[in-house]
Design a protein around this motif. Structure first.
Motif, PDB file in Angstrom:
ATOM      1  N   ALA A  83       0.852  -1.185   0.000  1.00  0.00           N
ATOM      2  CA  ALA A  83       0.000   0.000   0.000  1.00  0.00           C
ATOM      3  C   ALA A  83       0.892   1.241   0.000  1.00  0.00           C
ATOM      4  N   LEU A  84       2.056   1.091   0.585  1.00  0.00           N
ATOM      5  CA  LEU A  84       2.996   2.199   0.730  1.00  0.00           C
ATOM      6  C   LEU A  84       3.909   2.270  -0.493  1.00  0.00           C
ATOM      7  N   GLN A 111       4.346  -5.950   6.545  1.00  0.00           N
ATOM      8  CA  GLN A 111       3.421  -4.987   7.161  1.00  0.00           C
ATOM      9  C   GLN A 111       2.414  -4.452   6.143  1.00  0.00           C
ATOM     10  N   GLU A 112       2.685  -4.719   4.882  1.00  0.00           N
ATOM     11  CA  GLU A 112       1.859  -4.148   3.824  1.00  0.00           C
ATOM     12  C   GLU A 112       0.707  -5.049   3.418  1.00  0.00           C
ATOM     13  N   GLU A 133      -6.802  -4.199   1.786  1.00  0.00           N
ATOM     14  CA  GLU A 133      -7.864  -3.208   2.026  1.00  0.00           C
ATOM     15  C   GLU A 133      -7.908  -2.187   0.886  1.00  0.00           C
ATOM     16  N   LEU A 134      -6.725  -1.759   0.445  1.00  0.00           N
ATOM     17  CA  LEU A 134      -6.664  -0.831  -0.689  1.00  0.00           C
ATOM     18  C   LEU A 134      -7.345  -1.444  -1.911  1.00  0.00           C
ATOM     19  N   LEU A 167      -9.618  -3.869  -2.010  1.00  0.00           N
ATOM     20  CA  LEU A 167     -11.055  -4.053  -1.821  1.00  0.00           C
ATOM     21  C   LEU A 167     -11.804  -2.731  -1.895  1.00  0.00           C
ATOM     22  N   ARG A 168     -11.192  -1.666  -1.394  1.00  0.00           N
ATOM     23  CA  ARG A 168     -11.904  -0.389  -1.374  1.00  0.00           C
ATOM     24  C   ARG A 168     -11.810   0.375  -2.692  1.00  0.00           C
ATOM     25  N   CYS A 169     -10.668   0.255  -3.387  1.00  0.00           N
ATOM     26  CA  CYS A 169     -10.423   1.186  -4.497  1.00  0.00           C
ATOM     27  C   CYS A 169     -10.377   0.563  -5.893  1.00  0.00           C
ATOM     28  N   PHE A 170     -10.165  -0.743  -6.003  1.00  0.00           N
ATOM     29  CA  PHE A 170      -9.989  -1.313  -7.333  1.00  0.00           C
ATOM     30  C   PHE A 170     -11.257  -2.029  -7.781  1.00  0.00           C
ATOM     31  N   ARG A 191      -9.867 -13.806   5.243  1.00  0.00           N
ATOM     32  CA  ARG A 191     -11.130 -13.455   5.888  1.00  0.00           C
ATOM     33  C   ARG A 191     -11.751 -12.207   5.245  1.00  0.00           C
ATOM     34  N   GLN A 192     -10.905 -11.186   5.015  1.00  0.00           N
ATOM     35  CA  GLN A 192     -11.387  -9.934   4.409  1.00  0.00           C
ATOM     36  C   GLN A 192     -11.887 -10.157   2.982  1.00  0.00           C
ATOM     37  N   ALA A 204     -15.146 -12.079   2.972  1.00  0.00           N
ATOM     38  CA  ALA A 204     -16.274 -11.249   3.399  1.00  0.00           C
ATOM     39  C   ALA A 204     -16.738 -10.336   2.266  1.00  0.00           C
ATOM     40  N   ALA A 205     -15.796  -9.938   1.412  1.00  0.00           N
ATOM     41  CA  ALA A 205     -16.149  -9.054   0.312  1.00  0.00           C
ATOM     42  C   ALA A 205     -16.536  -9.835  -0.949  1.00  0.00           C
TER      43      ALA A 205
END
Lengths: 370, 469
Positions: A203-204, A247-248, A254-255, A257-260, A300-301, A304-305
């Protein structure tokens, strides 16, 4: 190299007389010549080899090769006495290489890039795919295929027109899609099933750029993924966990799932000890037990999506039982093997096994599944 | 450099921040002050990276461009998802009811009222299912509402049979919203092999429940208890769920709810404040402040945690769960109230007993209270939302990102709008958020849950089990 499940390279001394390039491999003489590739007749024991070298047709005698191919497979002759079967009807997965040039310099690149002009590979690949005329998906790999720009659009048009039954899986770093007009141009040309496998490692930005050895790559790939998804291009998002991006992993998912948009699957891929990954192994490879929690959270994420997620290149014994349902047998047969210790394992039929390059310092032994 | 975000204070000088793509962080006040006064260069490296991962900061102009693109794309994804038309089809076979509850949420008619005035004409059922088949896609969700639908069990059966014939035997599910007072062996036998679940109401223990849920000449609590037990025993534990309307009587006694759930064998609670619709406003039973409600909710959550810590079975609470899912689960939009644009019409098509069609349950209640308005979107044989300008206005104005008061709220990406509640309270769908019951309730819920999630590890683990169950 350990012995792989399927051998793909054959030493055929008399092949040094055959011009280098792609050939359609025939076990019997075809009644009509192939439009796209020259024909190489392969003879085995007991075959009549008398019909040699008529017109464009060359003949070689190799019982070993003869027994390993199906009529119509495609071979790459190197002009130095070896034939590599690049499109095989017996393979679990086929890939063509369309360039060795790349605008990234990934620390773990399995196919280290070269800067020489190799434009001829793209149309050679198109001819190979069309001649092969399979119903399965063929991988299109590099280098970075999208560096071809408009020539890649023509490649898509030609292949889809002449091999409409063949699906394509294009491995790309997605940077070219930062140009949304190019993304739209590609999207408009997608008829048969085509998926783009695009890796994003963090993400970074600084972490991704370090791993791919190119400043600004993260910004390009993020915009590329957004543009491609919004244009309607089906995408497989590829993530390789290393010591540098543990750590990414969760923020990256999340990036995504939310943005792409347009994501068909997320593939988390265990590092392959090939190419530059071997030189950087010590600073990259990370034992999966050190990030099993992150994998669990990602699974899990994604579930769920409703986004399919798969774990590639992991021997089952390197993952906790709870993650086994997401592990897939992903290693291509020509570079896949099971160490001797696996012979008594009851999980072997479901297990993806090891890379044949996994040995010595690069090998993580099979473990007891408790 | 900073990318745009909103912020809301939590307890002990921490702030909840969020952006358009739906990322959130909880940060210290001093971090925000440093950021505002001196820029991100002075932030601790770990904090800076954490904020950059959530698109709150960018490290370069190329990163800023990509970050803005990602925020825009994330917002577009949320809008697109919330715009999808995936309605639950509600059918009201009758408005008549055997209860005379003090705060009745749905309009009702007396049991003895004329059938022709308050019951669905059975001959209309094929048209009802025809409309559903035309508007929906499998798996269809049907919800039978009332009144008390089991007053006309014959119509419920007829609706089910028609659905089975037209929609496909396994392509739909029916929820019957009922007090269970009329549940008998005939109904249980009928439901056994069918795709039917029951949704009922339990407002606390016997005393609290019966004070509000009045069944003339009988004991409402004993009836619902008997009904729930019979369904659990004969059909299975997954075939019945209960919602709780929190009345003033329950407010001081959250333990009564835990007790009742134990007695009834229910593991999922669903508590809600008294709704401002129907007769609730008039009766005066619902008058308590949202501060009182949140104090109740706080105690209820602590009781749930203590219950589990003492070895009891984990109880989940659905209202809390959906608020948390909106924050933590990127694609979650399964609750009509917490959506922007609102779930009005997009999440609900309600077919009333008189053949009129509405975009939400609230709209038909509002219609009862405001007979001079037309809040319908046509009739069962002529469904036409475009013909009623009210529908256009409601949908157009249900995007909270542009509502005054919402546009700077950090809960905005997770919250929603309830235009009918706005109309009911303030005469128009947007309203003044400082006076909006919807805002007061949901903002308090988000703030309370987030604060406790990040402050109390025990509460966090309970909340995580709710979301992952």
């Amino acid at each position: 190299m350990r012995e792989a499940i399927r051998q793909d390279v054959f030493a055929v001394p008399e092949a040094n007389l055959v011009p280098a390039g792609c050939w359609v491999l025939r076990k019997t003489l075809p009644t009509t010549p192939d439009t796209w590739l020259n024909t190489l007749l392969v003879t085995g024991n007991g075959t009549d080899a008398s019909s040699s070298n008529a017109g464009d047709i060359c003949t070689i005698h190799s019982p070993e090769l003869f027994d390993s191919i199906e009529d119509g497979d495609v071979g790459l002759v190197n002009g130095r006495g070896s034939v590599r079967v690049i499109l095989s009807r017996r393979a679990n997965h086929n890939t063509v290489l369309v360039t060795e040039r790349c605008d990234n310099r990934c620390l773990f690149c399995s196919q280290p890039p070269k800067d020489r002009n190799d434009d001829e590979l793209l149309m050679q690949a198109a001819a190979a795919i069309i001649s092969f005329a399979g119903n399965d998906v063929i991988g299109v790999s590099g280098g970075e295929p999208l560096l071809y720009g408009d020539a890649f659009l023509r490649f898509l048009e030609i292949v889809q027109t002449h091999a409409p039954e063949t699906g394509l899986h294009v491995l790309s770093n997605g940077r070219a899609f930062a140009d949304r007009y190019f993304a739209r141009a590609v999207a408009e040309r997608l008829e048969s099933p085509v998926v783009f496998g695009i890796p994003l490692y963090a993400a970074l930005a600084e972490v991704h750029d370090t791993l791919v050895g190119a400043a600004g790559a993260h910004a390009d790939t993020v915009r590329g993924l957004i543009n491609a998804g919004n244009a309607g291009i089906p995408i497989e998002l590829r993530i390789i966990p290393t010591q540098k991006n543990l750590q990414e992993l969760v923020p990256l998912l999340e990036l995504a799932l939310r943005c792409f948009s347009g994501l068909q699957q997320v593939s988390v891929m265990n590092l392959e000890p090939t190419g530059w990954a071997r030189a950087n192994w010590g600073q990259l490879y990370c034992d999966p037990s050190l990030y099993a929690d992150q994998l669990t959270s990602m699974v899990r994420q994604a579930e769920a999506a409703g986004l399919p997620i798969a774990l590639f290149n992991y021997p089952l014994c390197h993952l906790p039982d709870t993650l086994h349902p997401w592990a897939v047998q992903s290693i291509s047969d020509w570079k896949n093997y099971y160490p001797d210790t696996c012979s008594g394992c009851t999980m072997r039929p479901e297990c993806g096994g090891f890379f044949s390059s996994s040995q010595g310092q690069f090998h993580q032994s099979p473990r007891i599944i408790s | 450099m900073m990318l745009p975000f909103n912020l809301e204070p939590l307890s002990d000088s921490r702030y909840f921040i969020s952006n358009l793509a739906g990322f959130h962080r909880v940060v210290a006040r001093e971090t925000l002050e440093l950021l505002a006064e001196q820029g991100d260069g002075v932030l601790d490296a770990g904090i800076k990276q954490d904020l950059a991962r959530g698109l709150f900061l960018a490290d370069s102009s190329a990163g800023e461009e990509a970050g803005v693109a990602a925020l825009a794309s994330g917002y577009a994804r949320r809008l697109t998802r919330d715009l999808a038309f995936r309605p639950t089809f509600m059918i009201v076979p009758t408005l008549r009811c055997d209860h005379t509850c003090r705060y009745c949420q749905v309009s009702r008619a007396a049991l003895g009222a004329a059938h022709s005035d308050y019951d669905l004409d059975a001959r209309r059922i094929p048209q009802v299912i025809d409309l559903i088949a035309r508007l929906g896609t499998a798996p269809y969700k049907l919800e039978i509402q009332g009144g008390e639908p089991l007053v006309r069990f014959d119509l419920v059966q007829a609706i089910y049979d028609e659905a089975e014939a037209r929609l496909g035997a396994t392509d739909f599910e029916v929820v019957i919203t009922t007090s269970l007072s009329l549940l008998d062996d005939t109904i249980l036998d009928w439901a056994r092999g069918r795709r039917v679940v029951f949704s009922t109401s339990v407002d606390g223990t016997e005393v609290v429940h019966n004070r509000n849920r009045i069944l003339p000449g009988d004991n409402a609590y004993q009836r619902v208890k008997r009904g729930i037990r019979a369904i659990q025993r004969q059909l299975g534990p997954d075939r019945v769920a209960a919602v709780t309307t929190v009345t003033k009587d329950l407010l001081a006694h959250p333990e009564a709810l835990i007790e009742a759930s134990q007695e009834l064998g229910l593991t999922e609670l669903f508590v809600r404040p008294v709704s401002p619709y129907g007769f609730a406003q008039k009766s005066g039973t619902g008058t308590y402040s949202f501060d009182d409600y949140m104090a109740f909710y706080d105690r209820l959550l602590s009781l749930i945690i203590a219950h589990e810590a003492a070895g009891g079975q984990l109880l989940s609470e659905y209202s809390g769960k959906i608020h948390l899912q909106r924050v933590f689960q990127p694609d979650f939009n399964g609750y009509a109230d917490l959506k922007s644009p609102s779930g009005f019409l997009l999440d609900c098509v309600l077919i009333n007993y008189d053949g009129k069609v509405f975009g939400s349950d609230e709209a038909r209640m509002l219609q009862r209270v405001n007979p001079e308005l037309d809040l319908s979107c046509g009739t069962v044989d002529h469904f036409d939302p475009a013909a009623n300008p009210v529908y256009h206005k409601i949908l157009k104005e249900s995007l909270n990102a542009v509502h005054p008061g919402c546009e700077q709220c950090a809960y905005q990406p997770f919250c929603g709008t309830d235009p009918c509640q706005g109309i009911s309270e303030q005469g128009e769908p947007v309203g003044d958020k400082s006076r909006s019951a919807f805002c007061q309730y949901h903002k308090r819920m988000f703030s309370y849950l987030i604060d406790r999630y990040y402050r109390d590890p025990e509460a966090r683990s309970v909340m995580e089990s709710w979301c992952h169950a």
